[in-house]
Write an enzyme that holds these catalytic residues in place. Structure first.
Site, mmCIF file in Angstrom:
data_model
loop_
_atom_site.group_PDB
_atom_site.id
_atom_site.type_symbol
_atom_site.label_atom_id
_atom_site.label_comp_id
_atom_site.label_asym_id
_atom_site.label_seq_id
_atom_site.Cartn_x
_atom_site.Cartn_y
_atom_site.Cartn_z
ATOM 1 N N THR A 296 0.856 -1.194 0.000
ATOM 2 C CA THR A 296 0.000 0.000 0.000
ATOM 3 C C THR A 296 0.881 1.229 0.000
ATOM 4 O OG1 THR A 296 0.077 0.193 2.415
ATOM 5 C CG2 THR A 296 -1.806 -0.995 1.441
ATOM 6 N N ASP A 297 0.328 2.345 -0.385
ATOM 7 C CA ASP A 297 1.004 3.595 -0.082
ATOM 8 C C ASP A 297 0.959 3.767 1.439
ATOM 9 O OD1 ASP A 297 2.297 6.010 -0.157
ATOM 10 O OD2 ASP A 297 1.130 6.802 -1.828
ATOM 11 N N ALA A 298 1.757 4.719 1.945
ATOM 12 C CA ALA A 298 1.960 4.831 3.387
ATOM 13 C C ALA A 298 0.648 4.991 4.158
ATOM 14 C CB ALA A 298 2.881 6.011 3.681
#
Ligand code: NOJ
Length: 767
Positions: A296-298
């Site tokens: 995932t993105d952060a």
């Protein structure tokens, strides 16, 4: 199935496979030169053997990645989790000794001794900084992209990194969006070529090739279409835009063998991308056959709750993992959704198979990268690679190929270094090492960066007077950037009125003025969208005051989006982007004619912000004869079209020929065009080929780029450039048919030096 249906089906499976043949050729060519990678079966067997020994907590740990900014010795929850065997990956550790220290914890202190996968944002260089990705796209030369990322990858790998969160392959059509700097601009074909080239540069011939790291194309998918260009805002895209515009660069990156994909932050058509099983499973894995792991993105798994999509943190983890996210990139252990996986297994919300499939993909990446054999960092090797002078040469030559000359009235450029006695170099970005390298760099050596001022001085030597003035203060953001703390900015502060007056005086006594204007690097990138395309700060006043001297003025723009210079007309205008560590040397080489500029715009340069978005590749729609008059107060055409860029020479295109006037569905079309250098200098031109489908299952854009080649021609030289249009190039996703189709139809072809090319030909496609 009839022949046409079979063709459709084949096309659907290999949908939008732009650049596939090229990629295959490169794979074949490089495979021979590398050590043989482990077979898929061997990798899987090793991963399965490990999986069999793991507890649910250890599995959840392998699916968890934490940021680690903290220096050793401080209380650090991420390191506590690592020591407890509950971390599979860390990001933002970029020091060789610290990577080694943390790796030893994983390998020597945890029960299963599984090494950590270290990831980092190696976007356009690690220590040696290349021009920003949008600049590289402007080179219209995939070799620039591949070579630059190969160097970046070698530096990153040497200090112990295994994986980069790059390339960013998001299409950007609204240039208010700050992250346009990280991608290839507005066009899916150019974007696909650049995506594949970067994956090859980062990964080499196979995942685990020495000196290479895993590439993670991002942000899957649609992030570039943020509403109003506002970063992180929702995205609403038609299926036609998704399949035909936003997804092709990802497909090209997957076809090039990318080992990872990062899911995007925002909601796509009402569903958060990081919990979107249509994107992450149906498209990515089932339709495209992606075999790597998804991160995932952060914080984006945890944020499924913030998005008001998941009920609670466990529900967020269940949504993300079930949708197809393997690894959660987590801001810190207090905001980690995947920690709840053991609980979700107990309650039956997740199955062991779902979790094991995800863990296996992460373990397989570690096995392929050779982490179990060589987990530690060789410090001497790291020092050697980071000091390699060859890297600087790659950076300088890359920058030289990226500049886009937009205006050159009276042929002011190139300057004759033997004919001038004095140069004024003015502007707040002219001597800023930090701005020269652009955003998304953290480990560069500013003392090694050649600013524009330094480059010009070095080129001219002591015989020519070079006088510098910042001109105005460095423009500042309204709200601080989250990156300022990680990558401190150095601003110039002056009394703007007095400094403008001083600049005018310097310009007046100089033969020529080089004005370096634009956006400081923290005004572009993540969290750096703008609601204006004006020159920020007091730079417009500076520009107008210097132009009023009537002396020759060259404006160099440091930027990654079009800037609105109002009515100002400098004699020469060149877009130098954020040119990287060697930027000043590259600029000096181009200003003084050692190298001719040959870059082209990877986006339409709008006249004003009100025109956004204005992609060249739009539908004909109603009243096409008035397409340039869709506003009542200004033309609806761009100031400079997509693909535009001047050179120090001139070129003509002729003899556009198609191999056959009519082909059958599924056949390729060969196209040739003659390009002649009609000027008096050796220079580069980018031959561009556009198609236009006249009618079919859906309406298609007025033009679509389907081929380009950057060539160097001597004065008077003519070269015949060849293109092959494959069936995939004539195929698109039809919202009417809800499938990829190739229509029986007539195509117009246009060839030339930008997207307004007038040299035309046609061919038909029939049964
Ligand atoms: C957020 C950004 O959107 C992404 O591109 C980046 O890779 C991660 N942060 C990690 O820094």
């Amino acid at each position: 199935m009839n022949a046409r249906q079979t063709l459709k089906c084949a096309i659907l499976l290999g949908a939008a496979a732009i650049a596939t043949a090229h990629v295959t050729a490169v794979k074949a060519q490089t495979a021979a030169s590398s050590q043989a990678p482990l077979s898929d079966a061997a990798v899987r067997a090793r991963a399965n053997a490990l999986l069999a020994k793991m507890t649910p907590e250890e599995k959840a740990g392998q699916l968890t990645q934490y940021f680690n900014f903290l220096p050793p010795g401080q209380p650090n929850p991420a390191v506590d989790e690592l020591t407890a065997g509950r971390v599979g990956s860390l990001l933002f550790v970029s020091d060789a000794a610290e990577i080694d220290r943390l790796q030893r914890i994983a390998v020597e202190k945890t029960r299963l001794k599984i090494p950590v996968l270290f990831g980092f944002d190696v976007i356009h260089g690690f220590k040696t900084i290349m021009p920003v990705p949008i600049a590289v796209a402007a080179s219209f030369d995939p070799k620039v992209a591949e070579d630059g990322q190969r160097v970046a990858s070698s530096e990153a790998r040497a200090i112990g990194l295994h994986w980069t969160f790059a390339p960013m392959v998001d299409i950007a059509r609204d240039q208010r969006w700050g992250r346009i700097v990280e991608g290839a601009g507005e066009d899916p074909y150019l974007g696909s070529i650049m995506a594949a080239a970067q994956v090859r540069g980062f990964q080499g011939p196979n995942i685990g090739a020495p000196g290479h790291i895993i590439a993670g194309p991002k942000h899957f998918a649609g992030y570039g279409a943020a509403l109003g260009g506002r970063d992180y805002d929702e995205v609403n895209l038609s299926d036609s835009e998704l399949w035909n515009v936003y997804l092709p660069p990802f497909k090209a990156a997957v076809d090039a063998g990318a080992g990872n994909i990062m899911s995007a932050y925002m909601g796509l058509n009402g569903n958060p991308a990081s919990g979107n099983s249509w994107l992450l499973t149906d498209v990515l894995r089932k339709a495209w056959g992606f075999k790597g792991f998804v991160v995932t993105d952060a914080g984006a798994a945890y944020d499924l709750k913030t998005h008001e999509y998941a009920k609670d943190v466990q529900d967020a983890a269940v949504h993300a993992l079930s949708a197809g996210v393997d690894l959660e990139m987590s801001v810190d252990p207090s905001r980690a959704a995947y920690k709840t996986i053991p609980e979700a297994l107990k309650t039956g919300k997740l199955t062991t198979k779902q979790v094991d499939d995800a863990v296996r993909r992460v373990l397989e990446a570690k096995i392929r990268m050779g982490l179990f054999e060589k987990p530690y960092v060789d410090q001497a090797e790291a020092a050697r690679v980071l000091a390699d002078p060859a890297h600087r040469l790659v950076s300088r030559q890359a920058a030289e190929r990226t500049f886009v000359l937009l205006r050159n009235a009276g042929g002011l450029l190139p300057l004759d270094k033997n004919g001038i006695r004095s140069v004024a170099v003015i502007g707040p970005l002219a001597d800023s090492a930090r701005d020269t390298v652009g955003p998304w760099v953290f480990r560069q050596d500013d003392s090694e960066t050649i600013t524009i001022l330094a480059g010009i001085k070095a080129k001219l030597g002591s015989g020519v007077s070079v006088e510098y003035a910042p001109g105005v203060s460095t423009p500042e953001r309204l709200y601080a950037s989250m990156f300022d703390a990680m990558s401190p900015v150095k601003t110039v502060k002056v009394d703007d009125n007095a400094e403008i007056a001083r600049s005018v005086a310097i310009a007046n006594k100089s033969d020529v003025t080089v004005l370096v204007l634009g956006e400081p690097q923290n005004m572009i990138g993540e969290g750096a969208s703008r609601a204006s395309l004006d020159l920020p700060g007091h730079q417009q006043q500076l520009l107008e005051a210097v132009l009023a001297t009537g002396k020759p003025v060259i404006v160099l723009l440091m930027n990654a989006r079009p800037l609105d210079l109002k009515e100002a007309q400098p004699n020469a205008l060149m877009n130098i982007w954020y040119p990287g560590s060697q930027g000043g040397a590259a600029v000096a080489n181009v200003l003084f004619g050692d190298v001719a500029p040959g870059g082209k715009l990877p986006f339409s340069w709008v006249r004003s912000i009100g025109q956004l978005p204005l992609p060249y590749s739009h539908l004909t729609s109603h009243q096409p004869q008035n397409a340039g008059k869709r506003y009542s107060d200004q033309p609806s055409t761009p100031l400079y079209p997509f693909g535009y860029g001047l050179s120090y020479s001139t070129f003509s295109f002729s003899n556009l020929k198609v191999s056959q006037p009519s082909v059958r569905l599924g056949e390729s079309v060969d196209v040739t065009v003659d390009v002649k250098n009609t000027g008096s200098r050796t220079a580069d031109e980018v031959a561009q080929l556009y198609i236009h489908q006249r009618y079919g299952s859906s309406a298609r854009p007025v033009r679509e780029l389907k081929g380009f080649q950057r060539i160097t021609l001597a004065p008077g030289q003519t070269r015949t450039v060849s293109f092959t249009l494959k069936p995939q190039d004539l195929t698109y996703w039809s919202s009417a048919k809800r499938a990829f189709v190739q229509d029986e139809t007539t195509f117009d072809l246009y060839a030339g030096g930008d997207s307004t090319a007038s040299l035309a030909a046609t061919f038909t496609v029939g049964k």
